[in-house]
Design a protein around this motif. Structure first.
Motif, PDB file in Angstrom:
ATOM      1  N   SER A  52     -17.842  33.895 -89.546  1.00 59.64           N
ATOM      2  CA  SER A  52     -17.835  33.871 -88.272  1.00 59.64           C
ATOM      3  C   SER A  52     -16.820  34.629 -87.315  1.00 59.64           C
ATOM      4  CB  SER A  52     -17.936  32.132 -88.089  1.00 59.64           C
ATOM      5  OG  SER A  52     -16.839  31.597 -87.950  1.00 59.64           O
ATOM      6  N   ASN A  53     -15.931  35.084 -87.751  1.00 60.84           N
ATOM      7  CA  ASN A  53     -14.781  35.770 -87.404  1.00 60.84           C
ATOM      8  C   ASN A  53     -15.002  37.074 -87.372  1.00 60.84           C
ATOM      9  OD1 ASN A  53     -12.790  33.151 -85.915  1.00 60.84           O
ATOM     10  ND2 ASN A  53     -12.207  32.917 -87.903  1.00 60.84           N
ATOM     11  N   LEU A  54     -16.155  37.326 -88.198  1.00 60.18           N
ATOM     12  CA  LEU A  54     -16.366  38.657 -88.480  1.00 60.18           C
ATOM     13  C   LEU A  54     -16.736  39.549 -86.882  1.00 60.18           C
ATOM     14  CD1 LEU A  54     -17.032  40.842 -89.829  1.00 60.18           C
ATOM     15  CD2 LEU A  54     -19.598  40.828 -89.375  1.00 60.18           C
ATOM     16  N   SER A  55     -15.520  40.559 -86.727  1.00 58.67           N
ATOM     17  CA  SER A  55     -15.861  41.761 -85.304  1.00 58.67           C
ATOM     18  C   SER A  55     -17.320  42.789 -85.968  1.00 58.67           C
ATOM     19  CB  SER A  55     -14.378  42.360 -85.116  1.00 58.67           C
ATOM     20  OG  SER A  55     -14.684  42.683 -84.226  1.00 58.67           O
ATOM     21  N   LEU A  56     -17.755  42.270 -85.398  1.00 57.31           N
ATOM     22  CA  LEU A  56     -18.458  43.845 -84.750  1.00 57.31           C
ATOM     23  C   LEU A  56     -18.679  44.558 -83.663  1.00 57.31           C
ATOM     24  CD1 LEU A  56     -20.780  44.003 -87.162  1.00 57.31           C
ATOM     25  CD2 LEU A  56     -22.439  43.581 -85.253  1.00 57.31           C
ATOM     26  N   GLY A  57     -18.353  45.886 -84.082  1.00 54.93           N
ATOM     27  CA  GLY A  57     -18.521  46.886 -83.080  1.00 54.93           C
ATOM     28  C   GLY A  57     -17.426  46.668 -81.763  1.00 54.93           C
ATOM     29  N   GLY A  58     -16.050  45.685 -81.940  1.00 52.56           N
ATOM     30  CA  GLY A  58     -15.216  45.390 -81.379  1.00 52.56           C
ATOM     31  C   GLY A  58     -14.834  43.913 -80.410  1.00 52.56           C
ATOM     32  N   PHE A  59     -16.152  43.483 -80.981  1.00 48.23           N
ATOM     33  CA  PHE A  59     -16.404  41.977 -80.648  1.00 48.23           C
ATOM     34  C   PHE A  59     -16.851  41.046 -81.774  1.00 48.23           C
ATOM     35  CE2 PHE A  59     -20.271  43.992 -79.890  1.00 48.23           C
ATOM     36  CZ  PHE A  59     -21.436  43.852 -80.093  1.00 48.23           C
ATOM     37  N   LYS A  60     -15.894  39.609 -81.159  1.00 48.94           N
ATOM     38  CA  LYS A  60     -16.612  38.632 -82.438  1.00 48.94           C
ATOM     39  C   LYS A  60     -18.393  38.233 -82.181  1.00 48.94           C
ATOM     40  CE  LYS A  60     -11.685  36.991 -82.936  1.00 48.94           C
ATOM     41  NZ  LYS A  60     -11.631  35.186 -82.811  1.00 48.94           N
ATOM     42  N   MET A  61     -17.988  37.924 -83.800  1.00 43.55           N
ATOM     43  CA  MET A  61     -20.220  38.000 -84.066  1.00 43.55           C
ATOM     44  C   MET A  61     -20.692  36.654 -83.443  1.00 43.55           C
ATOM     45  SD  MET A  61     -22.132  39.755 -85.258  1.00 43.55           S
ATOM     46  CE  MET A  61     -23.317  38.702 -85.635  1.00 43.55           C
ATOM     47  N   PRO A  62     -21.077  35.510 -82.814  1.00 41.32           N
ATOM     48  CA  PRO A  62     -21.982  34.151 -82.770  1.00 41.32           C
ATOM     49  C   PRO A  62     -20.586  33.469 -84.362  1.00 41.32           C
ATOM     50  CG  PRO A  62     -23.765  35.604 -81.725  1.00 41.32           C
ATOM     51  CD  PRO A  62     -21.711  36.971 -82.356  1.00 41.32           C
ATOM     52  N   ALA A  63     -20.650  32.090 -83.995  1.00 42.35           N
ATOM     53  CA  ALA A  63     -20.481  31.697 -84.827  1.00 42.35           C
ATOM     54  C   ALA A  63     -21.502  30.581 -85.228  1.00 42.35           C
ATOM     55  CB  ALA A  63     -19.512  29.968 -84.597  1.00 42.35           C
ATOM     56  N   ILE A  64     -22.227  30.247 -86.924  1.00 42.48           N
ATOM     57  CA  ILE A  64     -23.529  29.816 -86.530  1.00 42.48           C
ATOM     58  C   ILE A  64     -22.582  28.775 -87.746  1.00 42.48           C
ATOM     59  CG2 ILE A  64     -25.229  30.527 -89.125  1.00 42.48           C
ATOM     60  CD1 ILE A  64     -24.999  33.468 -88.329  1.00 42.48           C
ATOM     61  N   GLY A  65     -23.642  27.849 -87.939  1.00 44.14           N
ATOM     62  CA  GLY A  65     -23.525  26.532 -88.298  1.00 44.14           C
ATOM     63  C   GLY A  65     -24.773  25.263 -88.394  1.00 44.14           C
ATOM     64  N   SER A  66     -24.388  24.020 -88.552  1.00 43.84           N
ATOM     65  CA  SER A  66     -25.464  23.247 -88.495  1.00 43.84           C
ATOM     66  C   SER A  66     -25.940  23.351 -87.264  1.00 43.84           C
ATOM     67  CB  SER A  66     -25.216  21.727 -88.673  1.00 43.84           C
ATOM     68  OG  SER A  66     -23.866  21.496 -87.862  1.00 43.84           O
ATOM     69  N   SER A  67     -25.903  23.257 -86.365  1.00 44.16           N
ATOM     70  CA  SER A  67     -26.183  23.584 -84.729  1.00 44.16           C
ATOM     71  C   SER A  67     -27.095  24.969 -84.646  1.00 44.16           C
ATOM     72  CB  SER A  67     -25.402  23.294 -83.525  1.00 44.16           C
ATOM     73  OG  SER A  67     -24.591  24.258 -83.547  1.00 44.16           O
TER      74      SER A  67
END
Length: 151
Positions: A52-67
């Motif tokens: 979830s800390n992956l940076s894509l194109g200079g911004f962080k990806m939204p965190a994916i979880g149970s919600s």
């Protein structure tokens, strides 16, 4: 003398092109930043993995979880339908869908995800529609890797 004037003119042209390239790069960065829409800082239920800390194109990806199971399943639907993912992505999506059946919020998030909108448990979202194909592929891979851990 004419050669010198031509050389000076070319040098000025090159300098102007460099400034234009920098301006274009700044505009692209702004557009990429606009694609990530921060909607708050609630982390409840985010549960994401280290990815979830992956940076894509200079911004962080939204965190994916149970919600965010519904959103992740919807984005997988979008990615498979648009040929950004293949293999077991459809199977992962189906397993996630089985987990959210009857949960209205998750089903609504699935519908948004199927249109290319990834909503994260950290309050951030990402609209895949405005991204280049290469970035979409990376985003789809990110969702698949994180969604697999939710099964």
């Amino acid at each position: 003398m004419h050669v010198r004037s031509t050389f000076v003119a070319l040098a000025l042209l090159a300098a102007g092109a460099s400034v234009q390239a920098n301006n274009l790069l700044d505009q692209l960065k702004e557009q990429a930043g606009a694609a990530v829409n921060s909607q708050g800082s609630s982390n409840s239920g985010a549960g994401g993995s280290a990815l979830s800390n992956l940076s894509l194109g200079g911004f962080k990806m939204p965190a994916i979880g149970s919600s965010t199971v519904g959103s992740a399943a919807g984005v997988l639907e979008y990615c498979v339908k648009n040929n950004y993912l293949g293999g077991d992505a459809a199977s992962v999506k189906d397993k996630l869908l089985a987990k959210i059946t009857g949960q209205k919020k998750q089903e609504n998030d699935f519908a948004s995800g199927a249109k290319g909108l990834l909503k994260g448990g950290d309050g951030k979202s990402l609209n895949l529609k405005g991204l280049s194909s290469k970035v979409k592929e990376k985003a789809c891979d990110y969702v698949l890797k994180n969604a697999t851990s939710l099964i």
